[in-house]
Write an enzyme that holds these catalytic residues in place. Sequence first.
Site, PDB file in Angstrom:
ATOM      1  N   LYS A  22     -28.611  67.598  33.522  1.00 11.20           N
ATOM      2  CA  LYS A  22     -28.236  66.770  34.669  1.00 11.20           C
ATOM      3  C   LYS A  22     -29.270  65.682  34.923  1.00 11.20           C
ATOM      4  CE  LYS A  22     -28.622  67.173  39.697  1.00 11.20           C
ATOM      5  NZ  LYS A  22     -30.052  67.048  39.944  1.00 11.20           N
ATOM      6  N   ARG A  94     -29.115  61.349  44.742  1.00 15.07           N
ATOM      7  CA  ARG A  94     -30.495  60.901  44.588  1.00 15.07           C
ATOM      8  C   ARG A  94     -30.641  59.856  43.482  1.00 15.07           C
ATOM      9  NH1 ARG A  94     -33.939  60.615  48.135  1.00 15.07           N
ATOM     10  NH2 ARG A  94     -35.920  60.040  47.243  1.00 15.07           N
ATOM     11  N   ARG A 123     -38.861  63.175  50.343  1.00 14.48           N
ATOM     12  CA  ARG A 123     -38.369  62.392  49.213  1.00 14.48           C
ATOM     13  C   ARG A 123     -38.585  60.872  49.343  1.00 14.48           C
ATOM     14  NH1 ARG A 123     -33.397  65.454  46.364  1.00 14.48           N
ATOM     15  NH2 ARG A 123     -34.675  64.932  44.585  1.00 14.48           N
ATOM     16  N   PRO A 124     -39.850  60.452  49.504  1.00 16.80           N
ATOM     17  CA  PRO A 124     -40.126  59.010  49.586  1.00 16.80           C
ATOM     18  C   PRO A 124     -39.947  58.332  48.227  1.00 16.80           C
ATOM     19  CG  PRO A 124     -42.182  60.237  49.487  1.00 16.80           C
ATOM     20  CD  PRO A 124     -41.069  61.254  49.525  1.00 16.80           C
ATOM     21  N   ILE A 125     -39.859  56.973  48.225  1.00 13.51           N
ATOM     22  CA  ILE A 125     -39.774  56.262  46.938  1.00 13.51           C
ATOM     23  C   ILE A 125     -40.895  55.219  46.832  1.00 13.51           C
ATOM     24  CG2 ILE A 125     -37.320  56.656  46.511  1.00 13.51           C
ATOM     25  CD1 ILE A 125     -36.852  53.731  47.459  1.00 13.51           C
ATOM     26  N   ASP A 126     -42.007  55.484  47.542  1.00 15.65           N
ATOM     27  CA  ASP A 126     -43.112  54.512  47.536  1.00 15.65           C
ATOM     28  C   ASP A 126     -43.677  54.275  46.138  1.00 15.65           C
ATOM     29  OD1 ASP A 126     -43.923  57.320  48.123  1.00 15.65           O
ATOM     30  OD2 ASP A 126     -45.932  56.526  47.783  1.00 15.65           O
ATOM     31  N   GLN A 127     -43.684  55.291  45.276  1.00 16.11           N
ATOM     32  CA  GLN A 127     -44.251  55.108  43.936  1.00 16.11           C
ATOM     33  C   GLN A 127     -43.328  54.261  43.049  1.00 16.11           C
ATOM     34  OE1 GLN A 127     -47.509  56.177  43.197  1.00 16.11           O
ATOM     35  NE2 GLN A 127     -47.326  56.421  45.403  1.00 16.11           N
ATOM     36  N   ASP A 306     -37.247  73.487  40.180  1.00 16.06           N
ATOM     37  CA  ASP A 306     -35.786  73.638  40.226  1.00 16.06           C
ATOM     38  C   ASP A 306     -35.305  75.039  39.834  1.00 16.06           C
ATOM     39  OD1 ASP A 306     -35.789  70.985  40.936  1.00 16.06           O
ATOM     40  OD2 ASP A 306     -35.259  70.246  38.949  1.00 16.06           O
ATOM     41  N   ILE A 328     -44.125  71.347  45.016  1.00 15.93           N
ATOM     42  CA  ILE A 328     -43.545  69.998  44.861  1.00 15.93           C
ATOM     43  C   ILE A 328     -42.814  69.564  46.143  1.00 15.93           C
ATOM     44  CG2 ILE A 328     -42.045  68.527  43.442  1.00 15.93           C
ATOM     45  CD1 ILE A 328     -44.169  69.845  41.684  1.00 15.93           C
TER      46      ILE A 328
HETATM   47  N1  EPU Z   1     -42.971  61.503  45.602  1.00 18.83           N
HETATM   48  C1  EPU Z   1     -43.661  60.612  46.366  1.00 18.83           C
HETATM   49  N2  EPU Z   1     -43.361  59.283  46.225  1.00 18.83           N
HETATM   50  C2  EPU Z   1     -42.426  58.830  45.350  1.00 18.83           C
HETATM   51  C3  EPU Z   1     -41.736  59.762  44.577  1.00 18.83           C
HETATM   52  C4  EPU Z   1     -42.026  61.110  44.722  1.00 18.83           C
HETATM   53  O1  EPU Z   1     -44.524  60.972  47.178  1.00 18.83           O
HETATM   54  O2  EPU Z   1     -42.227  57.618  45.277  1.00 18.83           O
HETATM   55  C5  EPU Z   1     -43.292  62.951  45.728  1.00 18.83           C
HETATM   56  C6  EPU Z   1     -42.093  63.747  46.227  1.00 18.83           C
HETATM   57  O3  EPU Z   1     -42.037  63.766  47.639  1.00 18.83           O
HETATM   58  C7  EPU Z   1     -42.376  65.122  45.625  1.00 18.83           C
HETATM   59  C8  EPU Z   1     -43.089  64.804  44.314  1.00 18.83           C
HETATM   60  O4  EPU Z   1     -43.546  63.450  44.440  1.00 18.83           O
HETATM   61  O5  EPU Z   1     -43.259  65.823  46.446  1.00 18.83           O
HETATM   62  C9  EPU Z   1     -42.230  64.902  43.082  1.00 18.83           C
HETATM   63  O6  EPU Z   1     -41.032  64.145  43.261  1.00 18.83           O
HETATM   64  P1  EPU Z   1     -40.224  63.511  42.041  1.00 18.83           P
HETATM   65  O7  EPU Z   1     -40.210  62.042  42.216  1.00 18.83           O
HETATM   66  O8  EPU Z   1     -40.743  64.078  40.772  1.00 18.83           O
HETATM   67  O9  EPU Z   1     -38.783  64.048  42.321  1.00 18.83           O
HETATM   68  P2  EPU Z   1     -37.407  63.305  42.123  1.00 18.83           P
HETATM   69  O10 EPU Z   1     -37.517  62.345  40.978  1.00 18.83           O
HETATM   70  O11 EPU Z   1     -36.876  62.806  43.405  1.00 18.83           O
HETATM   71  C10 EPU Z   1     -36.500  64.940  40.328  1.00 18.83           C
HETATM   72  C11 EPU Z   1     -35.294  65.810  40.185  1.00 18.83           C
HETATM   73  C12 EPU Z   1     -35.422  67.005  41.128  1.00 18.83           C
HETATM   74  C13 EPU Z   1     -36.690  67.768  40.799  1.00 18.83           C
HETATM   75  C14 EPU Z   1     -37.896  66.838  40.854  1.00 18.83           C
HETATM   76  C15 EPU Z   1     -39.184  67.500  40.406  1.00 18.83           C
HETATM   77  C16 EPU Z   1     -33.624  64.163  39.665  1.00 18.83           C
HETATM   78  C17 EPU Z   1     -32.416  63.419  40.081  1.00 18.83           C
HETATM   79  N3  EPU Z   1     -34.119  65.024  40.538  1.00 18.83           N
HETATM   80  O12 EPU Z   1     -36.503  64.509  41.681  1.00 18.83           O
HETATM   81  O13 EPU Z   1     -34.315  67.809  40.823  1.00 18.83           O
HETATM   82  O14 EPU Z   1     -36.875  68.800  41.734  1.00 18.83           O
HETATM   83  O15 EPU Z   1     -37.675  65.691  40.004  1.00 18.83           O
HETATM   84  O16 EPU Z   1     -39.064  67.970  39.101  1.00 18.83           O
HETATM   85  O17 EPU Z   1     -34.106  64.017  38.545  1.00 18.83           O
HETATM   86  C18 EPU Z   1     -32.606  69.328  41.219  1.00 18.83           C
HETATM   87  O18 EPU Z   1     -32.193  69.083  40.094  1.00 18.83           O
HETATM   88  O19 EPU Z   1     -32.193  70.305  41.913  1.00 18.83           O
HETATM   89  C19 EPU Z   1     -33.646  68.475  41.797  1.00 18.83           C
HETATM   90  C20 EPU Z   1     -33.908  68.426  43.080  1.00 18.83           C
END
Ligand code: EPU
Length: 422
Positions: A22, A94, A123-127, A306, A328
């Site tokens: 996925k 997402r 779930r911020p997107i600042d990065q 996950d 996480i």
């Molecule tokens: N984070 C930030 N800033 C950002 C991005 C992330 O602070 O700009 C923090 C998040 O708050 C979190 C950590 O970094 O604490 C990791 O977040 P990540 O960006 O890795 O998560 P994501 O890309 O939003 C994906 C998967 C999630 C999975 C995580 C971690 C997708 C669509 N989702 O989320 O999958 O838990 O990586 O491996 O790829 C799931 O499949 O059930 C699911 C939630």
Amino acid sequence: MERLVINGGNLLKGSVDINGAKNAAVAILPAAIMASEGKCTIDNIPDIEDVHCLERILRDLGCDIIKIDNNTLEIDSTNVNKFDANTDDVRRMRASYYFIGALLSRFKEARVLLPGGCPIGVRPIDQHIKGFEALGADVIIEHGAVKVKADKLVGANVFFDVVSVGATINVMIAATLAEGVTVLENVAKEPHVVDVANFLNSMGANIKGAGTDVIRVTGVESLKGCAYSVVPDQIEAGTFMIAAAATGGDVYVRNVIPKHLESISAKLIEMGATVEEGDDCVRVTADKPLKAVNIKTTPYPGFPTDVQQPMSTLLSIVPGRSLITESIWENRHKHIDELKKMGANIKVEGRVAIIDGAEKLTGAIVKATDLRAGAAMVIAGLIAEGTTEITSIEHIDRGYPHIENKFRALGADIKRIKVDEE
Ligand code: EPU
């Protein structure tokens, strides 16, 4: 509205074929919009609601899509001329945020509604934004949408403050068609990150280092269609491995890359289960009592967040005290209240779930509070005495293809029913 109804107590036996990942597919499909000539034929796509959502978004943006079968799409992005992803589907999931990187990369502008997804944390997107800005884009958030625009994108060095799957993939996508070299450091190394890099390279990108801490992207002028097969789903495989162990069964989990499952296999072995690795298969058996263990979720190659929720169900019936520390997401223990309705003996303190193994779980009406919570409740239903009904299963359908059929084929007594309202 639909529910899953499970009569617990059956051992799982046999084999199950794992679908494509996925979290790879939901990035690959948006990235397919970057091909300015030719078609992308992508197979091993999981037949899940998140993918259906992305298909609709791609069509809305002007892609021609032919559904070759339930797992294969042919996407022609040549005529895309809309850079505004603004439908309800965008808000529902997402991964729609990958359209920001993909549209920015190809067209140097995009407007994408802020994404939704599972309620597991802030779930911020600042990065992501930090990376787009480093490449030269102006980014603003207004009226619930992210707007990005650049005269041109130029390669840059980006050191991420947190290891983020989404930011790594999104900035890698954006850098693919930038001028010059982009170096991304402190990146995520998950198999789906590598898979998206492989897909982009198949379209003509020049990306090296995916799967290590540093990714180097040398910008190319354009991308073209390709044929690609999505990597097997590490998380779906882990879910079935845990279900096999929880029911004391004997299951061949097929079409997997055993290396991607090592942290899960190691934990099951530490508990006393047997995991045998084949070339593209793992066999999980658990014919003796299991032991309590401690788990801390960390980015790959650590134990995946996950799979933590399904694992908590298994540990809920293992004698002794187990601890699960979720590092996480700050809000990924919501399913514990549901497990407690079934007799689990679990306390949550901050990010730690303290699990004292109960003798058994008993069937109840419980809710899938998010996607992986839903999988945890299915496993709970499989091992519980009596009947379990799971509500809000739309969360499960977002990420697990035909979950009830796969478990039924392994011997579970599980069915989907329609109800008038929740
Ligand atoms: N984070 C930030 N800033 C950002 C991005 C992330 O602070 O700009 C923090 C998040 O708050 C979190 C950590 O970094 O604490 C990791 O977040 P990540 O960006 O890795 O998560 P994501 O890309 O939003 C994906 C998967 C999630 C999975 C995580 C971690 C997708 C669509 N989702 O989320 O999958 O838990 O990586 O491996 O790829 C799931 O499949 O059930 C699911 C939630």
